[in-house]
Design a protein around this motif. Structure first.
Motif, mmCIF file in Angstrom:
data_model
loop_
_atom_site.group_PDB
_atom_site.id
_atom_site.type_symbol
_atom_site.label_atom_id
_atom_site.label_comp_id
_atom_site.label_asym_id
_atom_site.label_seq_id
_atom_site.Cartn_x
_atom_site.Cartn_y
_atom_site.Cartn_z
ATOM 1 N N LYS A 134 49.508 32.581 56.422
ATOM 2 C CA LYS A 134 49.791 33.644 57.373
ATOM 3 C C LYS A 134 50.982 33.320 58.277
ATOM 4 O O LYS A 134 51.258 34.051 59.226
ATOM 5 C CB LYS A 134 48.552 33.898 58.234
ATOM 6 N N LEU A 135 51.695 32.247 57.970
ATOM 7 C CA LEU A 135 52.859 31.849 58.768
ATOM 8 C C LEU A 135 53.943 32.928 58.697
ATOM 9 O O LEU A 135 54.339 33.345 57.612
ATOM 10 C CB LEU A 135 53.415 30.514 58.252
ATOM 11 N N ARG A 136 54.387 33.384 59.862
ATOM 12 C CA ARG A 136 55.378 34.462 59.894
ATOM 13 C C ARG A 136 56.772 33.964 60.275
ATOM 14 O O ARG A 136 57.763 34.609 59.942
ATOM 15 C CB ARG A 136 54.944 35.536 60.897
ATOM 16 N N LEU A 137 56.851 32.841 60.969
ATOM 17 C CA LEU A 137 58.148 32.310 61.398
ATOM 18 C C LEU A 137 58.258 30.854 60.994
ATOM 19 O O LEU A 137 57.378 30.049 61.320
ATOM 20 C CB LEU A 137 58.299 32.463 62.907
ATOM 21 N N LEU A 138 59.306 30.530 60.281
ATOM 22 C CA LEU A 138 59.561 29.139 59.893
ATOM 23 C C LEU A 138 60.997 28.805 60.279
ATOM 24 O O LEU A 138 61.949 29.404 59.760
ATOM 25 C CB LEU A 138 59.358 28.954 58.386
ATOM 26 N N ASP A 139 61.134 27.876 61.200
ATOM 27 C CA ASP A 139 62.460 27.514 61.722
ATOM 28 C C ASP A 139 62.708 26.035 61.487
ATOM 29 O O ASP A 139 62.117 25.177 62.137
ATOM 30 C CB ASP A 139 62.527 27.839 63.220
ATOM 31 N N LEU A 140 63.588 25.748 60.548
ATOM 32 C CA LEU A 140 63.955 24.367 60.239
ATOM 33 C C LEU A 140 65.418 24.134 60.597
ATOM 34 O O LEU A 140 66.154 23.457 59.893
ATOM 35 C CB LEU A 140 63.715 24.073 58.749
ATOM 36 N N TYR A 141 65.796 24.720 61.712
ATOM 37 C CA TYR A 141 67.130 24.455 62.236
ATOM 38 C C TYR A 141 67.177 22.980 62.564
ATOM 39 O O TYR A 141 66.393 22.476 63.365
ATOM 40 C CB TYR A 141 67.375 25.287 63.496
ATOM 41 N N SER A 142 68.050 22.250 61.912
ATOM 42 C CA SER A 142 67.937 20.799 62.000
ATOM 43 C C SER A 142 69.296 20.133 62.035
ATOM 44 O O SER A 142 70.347 20.751 61.877
ATOM 45 C CB SER A 142 67.150 20.272 60.796
ATOM 46 N N ALA A 193 53.694 35.631 54.066
ATOM 47 C CA ALA A 193 53.742 36.461 55.272
ATOM 48 C C ALA A 193 55.023 36.242 56.087
ATOM 49 O O ALA A 193 55.215 36.888 57.112
ATOM 50 C CB ALA A 193 52.525 36.178 56.144
ATOM 51 N N LEU A 194 55.919 35.342 55.618
ATOM 52 C CA LEU A 194 57.126 35.011 56.384
ATOM 53 C C LEU A 194 57.967 36.261 56.684
ATOM 54 O O LEU A 194 58.291 37.038 55.787
ATOM 55 C CB LEU A 194 57.978 34.003 55.612
#
Length: 480
Positions: A3-11, A33-34
């Protein structure tokens, strides 16, 4: 995670060419669900084949190793996608899945140097308003564009021609074309770019279309070295025209737009003349380096009250100036005008800066210089034989190398009361003026002494230095 809607791997996982984040073998899954995915320096050549993207709204993968978005044959659904940023993904060569995104509003592909073409059905992206292709250096062919496009960046691409649809984008208000080295001309079709306020051309343009956007306020065509003429009717509302370094430009239109405020022609080496009449509202006229310019208009409009600066340095063929210069002029640059023999009898009363360095043919100055003149540079005016009285507010005077200078008028008079708030360091140089007679040297010394007296008269708390340099006998005088 499903159900994860936001994934931020700004790295900061990318250092000196090494991708530090490694994916496990067989990585094929991202949460269904992203809605928002930001993964800079994404290390794989494509997105996971089992990633269901139907809910994805924004996708940010700058500096990725993507070669294509999905492997061919993978079923995808991008109906929710509104923004995608794949800038500086240098290996990206295929963006064809984007045509499956009917709601896409913004595409950023800046610096995608492996991209050669866009999908031919690109114009079907009806909601697209922004497209950034800046620096796609191998992109040669541009398809027809969607009608709602507002922003289009094409700088540093290899495109050879613009599709005719671009000239019909009524909502387009930002278009850049700088350093498109293969682009030789603009569309010749009827122009409907009514919302475009500024047009930035590229240096390779050889000609302009008959019709330009009617709403243009600024037209920048600097460094168009092959542009020979402007055989076009300029938009009536044009305010700024930049033609700097158009080295082949031989002439301008007979009539310029009446509302023109800035005319930039520096470096137009082939320009032989200006229109007889210039717009009365002109505030800036830049003609430095127009080496073929033999004369200006017989009479610059005295109504050019807004023109405060006139730049003519390096106009080597310029033999004379108009009888009357604009009354509001306070800066006049005539450096390296080697053919200039004389100045107008009367200079504008408000002139503060007059630069005449290396005007080797200049034989004389006006009998009376403007009283408010602060800077007068005459270095290497080798034909100049005499000087008039120097204004009292003059703070910088340089006559070094005026090898024919013999006489200097006496400034023996009472020091004026006006200008007390402008007192500052004063420099007067007569270095290498080898023909100065005794009377001239006496007048110069007397002038310097009066300047010191003026400062004392005004009770200057911290005495400003007056530096005077005479070179015939290496005589120097300084107070301070």
């Amino acid at each position: 995670m499903h159900k994860l809607r936001l994934l931020d791997l700004y790295s900061y996982s990318y250092t000196r060419g090494v991708y530090k984040l490694h994916l496990p073998p067989g990585f094929e899954f991202l949460p269904e669900a992203l809605k928002y995915l930001r993964w800079h320096f994404y290390p794989s050549t494509s997105l996971p084949s089992r990633f269901s993207s139907e809910n994805l709204v924004e996708l940010h993968m700058r500096n990725s190793r993507l070669e294509q978005l999905w492997n061919k044959g993978v079923q995808i659904n991008l109906e929710s996608l509104k923004l995608i940023d794949l800038s500086h993904s240098e290996h990206l060569a295929d963006v064809s899945p984007l045509i499956e995104s009917p709601n896409l509003k913004s595409i950023a592909l800046q610096g995608c140097t492996s991209l050669v073409r866009l999908p031919s059905s690109f114009q079907n992206l009806a909601k697209l308003t922004s497209l950034n292709l800046f620096g796609c250096s191998n992109l040669k062919i541009l398809p027809e564009m969607p009608s709602n496009l507002k922003v289009l960046l094409l700088d540093k691409t290899a495109i050879e021609e613009l599709p005719s649809s671009i000239w019909s984008l009524e909502k387009l208000y930002y278009l850049t074309l700088s350093r498109c080295e293969e682009l030789k001309s603009l569309p010749s079709s009827t122009c409907r770019l009514n919302s475009l306020p500024n047009l930035h051309g590229c240096g390779s343009l050889e000609s302009l279309p008959v019709e330009l956007p009617s709403g243009l306020k600024g037209l920048e065509l600097s460094d168009c070295e092959s542009l020979g003429s402007l055989r076009v009717e300029l938009p009536s509302g044009l305010e700024y025209l930049d033609l700097r370094n158009c080295k082949s430009l031989g002439s301008l239109p007979v009539e310029l737009p009446s509302g023109l405020k800035g005319l930039y022609l520096s470096g137009c080496m082939s320009l032989g003349s200006l229109p007889v009449e210039l717009p009365s509202g002109l505030k800036g006229l830049y003609l430095s380096g127009c080496m073929s310019l033999g004369s200006l208009s017989v009479e610059l409009p005295s109504g050019l009250k807004g023109l405060s600066a006139l730049y003519l340095s390096g106009c080597e063929s310029l033999g004379s100036l108009p009888i009357e210069l604009p009354s509001g002029l306070d800066y006049l640059d005539l450096r390296n005008c080697k053919s200039l023999e004389s100045l107008p009898v009367e200079l504008p009363s408000g002139l503060e800066y007059l630069h005449l360095r290396n005007c080797k043919s200049l034989g004389s100055l006006p009998v009376e210089l403007p009283s408010g003149l602060q800077s007068l540079k005459l270095r290497n005016c080798k034909s100049l034989g005499s000087l008039p009285k120097l204004p009292w507010l003059l703070a910088l005077f340089d006559a070094e190398g005026c090898t024919s200078l013999e006489t200097v008028s006496s400034s023996m008079r009472t020091a004026p009361t006006q200008g007390r708030d402008q007192l500052r360091d004063e420099d007067l140089s007569f270095l290498n003026c080898v023909k100065l007679d005794q009377s001239a040297r006496s007048n110069i010394m007397a002038d310097a002494q009066l300047r010191v007296m003026r400062m004392q008269l005004h009770h200057v708390s911290s005495i400003k230095p007056v530096r005077l340099i005479l070179s015939v006998r290496e005589m120097k005088f300084q107070s301070g």
